[in-house]
Write a protein that holds these residues in place. Sequence first.
Motif, PDB file in Angstrom:
ATOM      1  N   ARG A   5      12.724  24.787  28.533  1.00 35.36           N
ATOM      2  CA  ARG A   5      12.453  23.350  28.684  1.00 35.36           C
ATOM      3  C   ARG A   5      13.739  22.590  29.016  1.00 35.36           C
ATOM      4  O   ARG A   5      13.732  21.693  29.862  1.00 35.36           O
ATOM      5  N   PRO A  45       3.141  24.097  26.922  1.00 37.70           N
ATOM      6  CA  PRO A  45       3.697  25.068  27.871  1.00 37.70           C
ATOM      7  C   PRO A  45       2.816  25.375  29.076  1.00 37.70           C
ATOM      8  O   PRO A  45       3.294  25.419  30.199  1.00 37.70           O
ATOM      9  N   TRP A  75       8.135  31.457  32.743  1.00 36.33           N
ATOM     10  CA  TRP A  75       8.165  30.870  31.398  1.00 36.33           C
ATOM     11  C   TRP A  75       7.942  31.973  30.371  1.00 36.33           C
ATOM     12  O   TRP A  75       6.971  32.728  30.458  1.00 36.33           O
TER      13      TRP A  75
END
Length: 149
Positions: A15, A83, A133
């Motif tokens: 992030r 997310p 991610w």
Amino acid sequence: MTTTTNLEPSPVNVRIKISALWVTVLLLFAFVDIFGLYRPDVRAAIEAGEIGGFAVDQVFLFSAVAYVVVPSLMVFLVLVLRPRVNRIVNIVLGVVYALTIVAAALGEWGYYLFASALEIGLLAAIVYYAWTWPKEPARGSTPGRTEVP
């Protein structure tokens, strides 16, 4: 005799990486536009009330602000969105903004092309970090340990 200092590697959360990339993209947007004011052709077009073939009116200025508001908000939203949503939004916006930068760079001066290439590289990094991610370990599993059937 030389001594070496081993610095402790400190992993940076995805992030934070993506948020910092959006900040950098915004800084490049601002500096390229500011430096453009040094160009006589840009100043003359502004004096004539147009930029890049568009009339400088309320619609143009509103559109310009809207274009910059999105990445500005992304600096914060990357830090707070879930997310899954975060990942999708960053991938989509990264691709869309890269395409608009390519379109805007056609026929531009060298400094603009250089900055556009950097912006596209930064947006590619945003898409890469969003695409890759890190996944959470499955519930009940131990991180770093694989289950043997």
